[in-house]
Design an enzyme around this catalytic site. Structure first.
Site, mmCIF file in Angstrom:
data_model
loop_
_atom_site.group_PDB
_atom_site.id
_atom_site.type_symbol
_atom_site.label_atom_id
_atom_site.label_comp_id
_atom_site.label_asym_id
_atom_site.label_seq_id
_atom_site.Cartn_x
_atom_site.Cartn_y
_atom_site.Cartn_z
ATOM 1 N N GLY A 45 0.850 -1.177 0.000
ATOM 2 C CA GLY A 45 0.000 0.000 0.000
ATOM 3 C C GLY A 45 0.892 1.234 0.000
ATOM 4 C CB ALA A 46 0.932 4.222 -2.172
ATOM 5 C CG ASP A 235 -0.027 2.073 -5.897
ATOM 6 O OD1 ASP A 235 -1.178 1.705 -6.184
ATOM 7 O OD2 ASP A 235 0.621 1.591 -4.941
ATOM 8 C CG ASN A 245 -5.344 2.089 -7.043
ATOM 9 O OD1 ASN A 245 -4.584 2.140 -6.079
ATOM 10 N ND2 ASN A 245 -6.523 1.506 -6.957
ATOM 11 C CE LYS A 246 -2.744 -4.167 -6.428
ATOM 12 N NZ LYS A 246 -1.404 -4.696 -6.784
HETATM 13 O O1 MRU Z 1 0.337 -4.188 -4.719
HETATM 14 P P1 MRU Z 1 -0.223 -3.450 -3.562
HETATM 15 O O2 MRU Z 1 -1.061 -4.272 -2.664
HETATM 16 O O3 MRU Z 1 0.837 -2.668 -2.815
HETATM 17 O O4 MRU Z 1 -1.178 -2.363 -4.224
HETATM 18 C C1 MRU Z 1 -1.758 -1.383 -3.422
HETATM 19 C C2 MRU Z 1 -2.715 -0.529 -4.151
HETATM 20 O O5 MRU Z 1 -2.843 -0.563 -5.350
HETATM 21 C C3 MRU Z 1 -3.440 0.490 -3.329
HETATM 22 O O6 MRU Z 1 -4.703 0.737 -3.860
HETATM 23 C C4 MRU Z 1 -2.636 1.788 -3.319
HETATM 24 O O7 MRU Z 1 -1.325 1.553 -2.909
HETATM 25 C C5 MRU Z 1 -3.238 2.778 -2.433
HETATM 26 S S1 MRU Z 1 -3.163 2.281 -0.745
HETATM 27 C C6 MRU Z 1 -3.867 3.483 0.199
#
Ligand code: MRU
Length: 348
Positions: A45-46, A235, A245-246
């Site tokens: 998570g970012a 991200d 984002n994801k």
């Molecule tokens: O691969 P991850 O689990 O680190 O991906 C995280 C995401 O895509 C979140 O949506 C993003 O980091 C925002 S977290 C507040």
């Protein structure tokens, strides 16, 4: 419980790979363990990666100091060299390099000053999530013209993705606290199930009404009016508002546009990267074949196949109704971008 913190001279973090079955805290005293934990998504998570980056530099500085036989000057070049490897642990979330770089600005003042800066970043993250929650909840009721709303979300953007509370999921928590949440619809988030494993766990713990969806049901159910808004985290947000984002976020944005549902990105200011002009310039991490071909030790695809596995996608700014940070609301649909909207005070 904080997702990541500095406790008695080491980094402590919840191992997210074990959730929802087990809550286990790992104590990290070596840089190599921190980098491995970032890469296997024990911490993810970012915003949490931003804090991991900053605390990681504090850890490096403390270790380099301790190894200094003469006990005099901190070897700053060695700290910078190790910090550069931490900075590169994952490429897409800008918060990681942001956290590393910000902690390094205090290096000339010594290891204690680096740690103090990392702690400040942790505390700012906590305050930012409260402010994003309040701004996001007000905006959602306004856009939906309703007092109680139904929201769809993807991945995990909750307390596990930050230090406490979260970004997009923090808005959902605020709506719940304000009696404004009718129901939440998290997507399971293939291939690593951050939605099913982590977001469903968090929603259950906060007592929110919710039902879990498979990823491919999201766009269709938006067309059937299941939600009043879609919230995602980010991200990296480029200067023009394009948001990484994801993987799966872009399809949700297209479907939200088609259904006339507001699509809202919630992220701290530290996720805005003014050095990246547009989404085309964002590096997207590919996590390889194994995550696609099976899960939890069970192989679901034949041996010997290949896979394309982008962990993130980019939603163009013209599909984004609003970007909510702790300091402002940016409306890309009205020609606004991070470049031309000024900062406001934090809300608390
Ligand atoms: O691969 P991850 O689990 O680190 O991906 C995280 C995401 O895509 C979140 O949506 C993003 O980091 C925002 S977290 C507040």
């Amino acid at each position: 419980m904080r997702t990541i913190d500095w406790v008695d001279g080491a980094i402590e973090l919840i191992d997210q790979t074990l959730l929802p079955q087990r809550v286990e805290v790992r104590r990290i005293t070596e840089l190599s363990d921190l980098i491995a934990d970032i890469q296997r998504l024990a911490v993810r998570g970012a915003p949490a990666l931003g804090v991991a980056g900053a605390l990681g530099v504090a850890l490096i500085a403390a270790n380099v100091q301790a190894q200094n036989e003469s006990g005099t000057d901190l070897d700053r070049e060695e700290v910078r060299r190790q910090a550069a490897t931490l900075r590169e642990a994952r490429p897409t979330a800008v918060n990681l390099s942001w956290g590393v770089d910000r902690a390094l600005t205090k290096l000339e003042e010594g290891a204690d000053a680096v740690l103090a800066e990392a702690i400040r970043i942790r505390d700012e993250d906590i305050a930012a999530c409260i402010s994003m929650g309040l701004r996001g909840a007000d905006l959602t009721r306004e856009l939906a013209s309703k007092d109680r709303v139904r929201v769809m979300t993807i991945c995990n953007t909750g307390s596990l993705a930050t230090v406490e509370r979260g970004t997009a999921l923090g808005v959902i928590q605020t709506l719940l606290e304000q009696d404004s949440l009718e129901e939440a619809f998290p997507l399971e988030t293939r291939p690593l199930f951050q939605g099913a494993r982590l977001t469903a766990w968090e929603l259950q713990r906060m007592g929110a009404p919710f039902r879990l969806l498979i990823d491919s049901a999201g766009p269709f159910l938006l067309s059937r009016g299941i939600a009043d808004a879609v919230f995602i985290g980010a991200d990296r947000i480029a200067a023009n508002g394009d948001s990484a984002n994801k993987i799966g976020s872009f399809s949700l944005a297209l479907a939200a546009k088609h259904a006339g549902v507001p699509f809202i990105v919630v992220a701290p200011e530290s996720t805005i990267d003014m050095r990246t002009a547009s989404g085309a310039d964002i590096e997207i991490e590919d996590r390889g074949v194994d995550e696609v071909a099976g899960f939890g030790g069970v192989r679901t695809a034949p041996d010997g196949i290949g896979a394309v596995n982008p962990a993130f996608d980019v939603t163009p700014h013209d599909l984004i109704t609003a970007i909510v940070t702790e300091r402002r609301v940016i409306l890309p649909g009205r020609g606004e971008s991070p470049e031309n909207v000024s900062l406001e005070p934090l809300r608390s």
